[in-house]
Structures are given as C-alpha cells and as structure tokens.
Enzyme design. Structure first.
Site, short mmCIF file in Angstrom:
data_model
loop_
_atom_site.label_atom_id
_atom_site.label_comp_id
_atom_site.label_asym_id
_atom_site.label_seq_id
_atom_site.Cartn_x
_atom_site.Cartn_y
_atom_site.Cartn_z
N VAL A 83 0.86 -1.19 0.00
CA VAL A 83 0.00 0.00 0.00
C VAL A 83 0.89 1.24 0.00
CG1 VAL A 83 -1.74 1.30 1.28
CG2 VAL A 83 -1.78 -1.20 1.31
N GLY A 84 0.73 2.11 -0.98
CA GLY A 84 1.54 3.33 -1.01
C GLY A 84 0.94 4.37 -1.94
N GLY A 93 -7.16 11.72 -0.41
CA GLY A 93 -8.19 10.69 -0.54
C GLY A 93 -7.82 9.48 -1.39
N VAL A 94 -6.53 9.38 -1.83
CA VAL A 94 -6.17 8.26 -2.70
C VAL A 94 -6.27 6.93 -1.95
CG1 VAL A 94 -4.35 7.23 -4.12
CG2 VAL A 94 -4.67 9.72 -4.10
N LEU A 95 -5.72 6.88 -0.72
CA LEU A 95 -5.80 5.63 0.04
C LEU A 95 -7.26 5.26 0.29
CD1 LEU A 95 -4.51 3.34 1.70
CD2 LEU A 95 -4.67 4.85 3.69
N ARG A 96 -8.07 6.23 0.64
CA ARG A 96 -9.47 5.92 0.91
C ARG A 96 -10.12 5.25 -0.31
NH1 ARG A 96 -12.97 6.88 4.58
NH2 ARG A 96 -11.61 8.28 5.75
N SER A 119 2.10 0.01 8.68
CA SER A 119 3.33 0.79 8.84
C SER A 119 3.17 1.82 9.96
CB SER A 119 3.66 1.52 7.53
OG SER A 119 2.59 2.38 7.16
N GLU A 120 1.94 2.31 10.14
CA GLU A 120 1.64 3.26 11.22
C GLU A 120 0.27 2.90 11.79
OE1 GLU A 120 3.10 7.57 10.55
OE2 GLU A 120 2.51 6.84 8.58
N TYR A 124 -5.29 2.47 9.72
CA TYR A 124 -6.21 1.47 9.18
C TYR A 124 -7.49 1.23 9.99
CZ TYR A 124 -2.54 0.53 5.81
OH TYR A 124 -1.62 0.67 4.80
N PHE A 403 4.92 -9.80 5.72
CA PHE A 403 4.48 -9.74 4.32
C PHE A 403 4.17 -8.30 3.93
CE2 PHE A 403 0.67 -10.40 6.87
CZ PHE A 403 -0.32 -9.63 6.28
C1 LIG Z 1 -0.35 -2.71 4.49
C2 LIG Z 1 0.82 -1.84 4.05
O1 LIG Z 1 1.26 -1.92 2.97
S1 LIG Z 1 1.44 -0.75 5.20
C3 LIG Z 1 2.34 0.45 4.24
C4 LIG Z 1 1.54 1.71 4.11
N1 LIG Z 1 2.31 2.65 3.30
C5 LIG Z 1 3.11 3.61 3.85
O2 LIG Z 1 3.18 3.79 5.06
C6 LIG Z 1 3.91 4.40 2.85
C7 LIG Z 1 3.92 5.89 3.18
N2 LIG Z 1 2.59 6.48 3.25
C8 LIG Z 1 1.75 6.53 2.19
O3 LIG Z 1 2.00 6.01 1.12
C9 LIG Z 1 0.45 7.29 2.39
O4 LIG Z 1 0.67 8.38 3.24
C10 LIG Z 1 -0.69 6.44 2.98
C11 LIG Z 1 -0.94 5.23 2.08
C12 LIG Z 1 -0.36 5.93 4.38
C13 LIG Z 1 -1.94 7.31 3.08
O5 LIG Z 1 -2.36 7.68 1.78
P1 LIG Z 1 -3.23 9.04 1.53
O6 LIG Z 1 -3.67 8.97 0.12
O7 LIG Z 1 -2.47 10.20 2.00
O8 LIG Z 1 -4.47 8.80 2.51
P2 LIG Z 1 -5.88 9.50 2.36
O9 LIG Z 1 -5.70 10.91 1.90
O10 LIG Z 1 -6.79 8.65 1.55
O11 LIG Z 1 -6.36 9.51 3.86
C14 LIG Z 1 -7.45 8.76 4.33
C15 LIG Z 1 -7.56 9.04 5.81
O12 LIG Z 1 -6.42 8.46 6.47
C16 LIG Z 1 -5.73 9.48 7.20
N3 LIG Z 1 -4.31 9.18 7.09
C17 LIG Z 1 -3.61 8.98 5.97
N4 LIG Z 1 -2.33 8.71 6.26
C18 LIG Z 1 -2.23 8.74 7.61
C19 LIG Z 1 -1.15 8.55 8.50
N5 LIG Z 1 0.08 8.25 8.07
N6 LIG Z 1 -1.41 8.66 9.83
C20 LIG Z 1 -2.65 8.94 10.26
N7 LIG Z 1 -3.71 9.14 9.44
C21 LIG Z 1 -3.50 9.04 8.13
C22 LIG Z 1 -6.08 10.77 6.51
O13 LIG Z 1 -5.91 11.87 7.37
C23 LIG Z 1 -7.54 10.52 6.17
O14 LIG Z 1 -8.30 10.69 7.36
P3 LIG Z 1 -9.89 10.96 7.39
O15 LIG Z 1 -10.52 9.60 7.53
O16 LIG Z 1 -10.07 11.77 8.61
O17 LIG Z 1 -10.24 11.64 6.11
#
Ligand SMILES: CC(=O)SCCNC(=O)CCNC(=O)[C@H](O)C(C)(C)COP(=O)(O)OP(=O)(O)OC[C@H]1O[C@@H](n2cnc3c(N)ncnc32)[C@H](O)[C@@H]1OP(=O)(O)O
Length: 403
Positions: A83-84, A93-96, A119-120, A124, A403
C-alpha cells in the site's frame, strides 16, 4: 469529486506499482534488478492502481491466503500489502479510494477476512482493521548463558544456505501445519517477498532445520551482521522467521542459535507472547523483551461468515451489535455462542465498531479490557464476563509471518 480512477492493474503494470510502493516507503526503487522476484510477489488480478490522469499515484495489492482461527479452523483471508501513495499526492483521498475499492472486491469474491501489517497504527482503524495479534521481540546476550541441561535434547540440526532455504523452507512451513490462531498460510507470492527480504539484507542469510524423532519439527532463518542496529559494534544474529513445533525443536534450535561463534547477542522478532525463552535459559535475565508490537491487523469483511468460522468458549452467549461504516451490510445485531452465530432481533448487550470486533476476533484482547478503555460499549454489564469467556482462546494468537 475527483476524476481519479481506481482499477485492477494488469501484469505488465506490476513493476510500476512496485516503484510507487518503494517510493512511498523511501526504499530504493530497483525494480529492474529484482524484476523476476517482484513479478512473482504480485498475484495477477489482485493489484489495484489509482490514476490521476495517466499518472499512477497510488497502489494496494493483496494475496489470497488463509488465517488460522480459534478452534482449529482456517478462514480464507486476503493478505493486503504494497500500500503506497506517491509522496506529492498524499492526503487527498487516494488511500481511501483504494481501500474502498479493495474491500468492495473482497466482498464480491466472498472473502470473509482481510489482514495486513500496518506501517503506522493510526491509518487502518478507519477502514475497519484492528490489531489481532501482539508479538514479542527479544534479545539474548549469548555469553554467560545457555539452554538449561534439563530442557529436551536430541535430534540434529541441518544448515541451509539461502538457495537451499528457498527450495526447502516453504515446504517445511506447509508440512508443519500452522495451527495457532493468527498463523497465515504462505502462498507463493508471500515466499517471493520472504526471499526478497533475505536477498536484500546486508548480512548473509542462512536457515537451520531441526530434525527430531518424527522428521522435521522446526526451522529458523537467521542473519549475522556486525552492529546491525544501534552501532555498538556488537555482532548480532537476528532471527525473523522461526517455527518450532515440538519442545525438542524449540530447545535445540535455541541451543544452536546460542552456540554460533563470534556472535554477541541474538535478536528475535515477532514471537508468541507465551514462548518461554526466558525459562529455557539457565540465566533468565540474559533474555530481555525489547518490544511488544502489534503485528497482524484483521478486518472482518463478512462479519457473519467470519464470526461463524471460529469456535467460542462453552456455556455463554452474548448479543452483540456491530457497526460497519465502510461495508454497511455487516452492521446488525448478532447472537454469539458456542452453538453458533446468528443475526437476531434481541436487544444488544454490547456494541462494537467493526475494527474493535477485529481486535476481539482471535482472542488477543478481552472484551472487558476493551470495554474498560471505551472501545466496546456496554449496554448490559452482565454480558461482559460471559463475553470474556466466549472470545478467549487457549493460547495467545500469533502470526509470525512478515508480508
Ligand atoms: C499494508 C501496508 O502496505 S502498510 C504500508 C503503508 N504505506 C506507507 O506507510 C507508505 C507511506 N505512506 C503513504 O503512502 C500514504 O501516506 C498512505 C498510504 C499511508 C496514506 O495515503 P493518503 O492517500 O495520504 O491517505 P488519504 O488521503 O486517503 O487519507 C485517508 C484518511 O487516512 C488518514 N491518514 C492517511 N495517512 C495517515 C497517517 N500516516 N497517519 C494517520 N492518518 C493518516 C487521513 O488523514 C484521512 O483521514 P480521514 O478519515 O479523517 O479523512
């Protein structure tokens, strides 16, 4: 509204998805030199991409696997990983969108569970995932301690280089029939990721296999590096994957690990909370817990199917209301008992968000503990003690798979 599109990537796009993931994790991109392994790690049809116009801005993928649950059963589960979102496209909103599309696809395919390693910890829960296993990392100073003489002994260990480990360990893992709640099956895509982890490491990876009276009963993968973390110059033997299915395997694998020359300390990660390493040693203080971490996060994608798939403690029943904002079909009231799980019109005694249900699911957390911190709403206090008995498992859940 955005004009972003989320769709399933085809095989030719998997390397590009890997590049996005590597960039998001601040890892070297390097897809070209690892092309063959990266391709093996991706399951066709399970990799999603989010596009802003022509630009791939985010990705999430999964692998079809299964998770062992209390009672000895095993439930189909999608192992979510990769996931990234590109660093200059985050927080819009991309992750959402990826999570919604992915959960929708799991639901359509009838997969009851999804699991991931976060990762954090703050990301999730909003998508319904909760911490389902907590695991222990530990450190043993090798000099001045050893495995107690009274611990089981016998059998033999066999050493594998990395090529032999790649050939042998997947079959050994399969044959040892992972049965502790939380243990994951490891499809070939997860083994490709496992191999990548060891091949990319700076130290030399080796495997050690334990042969007992009845054949292979355990293994450990280890790396030896000088000053791996902390820079104190110590020579560290680290173990990230270990399975011991008998008392002899446990004792003899540890005898081997503590006997490797030139090593100052042994560091082992992601172990079951009840694994008695301290008690195995003649000096229990030589073993220090260095961390207790969340490991496997679960998501009940199909709440009634997932609830019905595990066994429950006897002589108790509770009526539990579940709220699922992302997959609203799951919302409802369920009567849970050892006899089964059914939707009901009875008045709810306890109320949980679906991420809290995931924390209860394998038995890692007691309902009374989650009620105490306000995660589980108690409508009828008489239901708390029976709920503790219902959800409790015989052993602490453990995943142990990266994984
Ligand atoms: C299962 C795995 O693969 S774990 C690995 C996950 N990947 C990483 O950690 C790589 C680095 N980070 C990233 O790539 C990105 O920041 C992601 C994937 C964590 C988040 O992607 P974004 O597109 O920024 O998230 P998006 O904008 O859709 O946010 C959705 C919600 O999550 C929240 N959110 C997103 N990232 C984080 C974070 N790191 N910590 C806390 N909240 C977060 C947002 O504030 C938003 O909250 P809302 O429900 O109040 O609207």
């Amino acid at each position: 509204m955005t004009d972003r599109v989320v769709r399933t990537l085809d095989r030719s796009e998997h390397l590009a998805a890997y590049e996005v993931f590597a960039e998001a994790l601040h890892a070297p991109r390097g897809a070209d030199e690892n092309r063959e392994r990266i391709e093996r790690a991706h399951q066709v049809g399970r990799c999603l991409g989010a596009f802003d116009g022509d630009e791939l801005v985010g990705t999430a993928r999964s692998v079809d696997a299964s998770v062992a649950v209390p009672g000895g059963g095993s439930v189909p589960a999608s192992a979510v990983t990769g996931v990234g979102v590109r660093p200059h496209r985050t927080r819009r909103g991309v992750l959402r969108e990826l999570m919604n599309a992915q959960l929708g696809a799991f639901r359509e395919r009838g997969v009851p569970l999804a699991g991931l390693l976060a990762s954090e910890g703050a990301i999730y829960g909003r998508f319904g995932y909760g911490v389902a296993t907590v695991e222990r990392s530990l450190r043993v100073w090798r000099h001045g301690t050893r495995v107690r003489e009274q611990a089981p002994s016998g059998g033999d260990v066999e050493l594998l280089d990395m090529d032999a480990a790649v050939r042998r360990v997947p079959e050994i893992y399969r044959s040892l029939a992972p049965a502790r709640p939380g243990m994951l099956s490891r499809p070939e895509q997860l083994w490709a990721g496992w191999e990548g982890f060891y091949r990319r490491s700076s130290g030399v990876a080796r495997g050690v296999v334990y042969h007992g009276r009845d054949g292979v009963e355990g293994y450990a993968m280890y790396l030896v590096e000088r000053g791996r973390d902390g820079g104190d110059g110590a020579c560290v033997l680290s173990v990230d994957d270990m399975l011991a299915c008998s008392d002899s395997a446990f004792a003899e694998l540890w005898r081997f690990l503590l006997g490797v020359d030139l090593v100052d300390r042994v560091e082992v990660s992601n172990r079951p909370l009840d694994e008695p390493v301290d008690a195995l040693l003649d000096d229990p203080q030589a073993c220090r817990t260095t961390g207790m971490h969340d490991h496997l996060w679960l998501r009940l994608v199909d709440v009634p199917a997932a609830l019905a798939a595990r066994a429950y403690g006897p002589d108790a029943a509770v009526v539990l209301s579940v709220h699922d904002p992302v997959l609203p079909d799951n919302s409802g009231t369920y009567r849970v008992s050892a006899a089964g799980v059914e939707r009901t019109d009875l008045a709810a005694q306890l109320r949980a968000e679906v991420d809290t249900l995931a924390m209860l699911y394998l038995g890692t957390w007691r309902p009374s503990a989650l009620a105490g911190v306000g995660r589980l709403e108690v409508i009828d206090p008489a239901a708390v003690e029976p709920a503790d008995r219902l959800f409790a498992g015989a052993v602490p859940p453990w995943c142990g798979t990266g994984f």
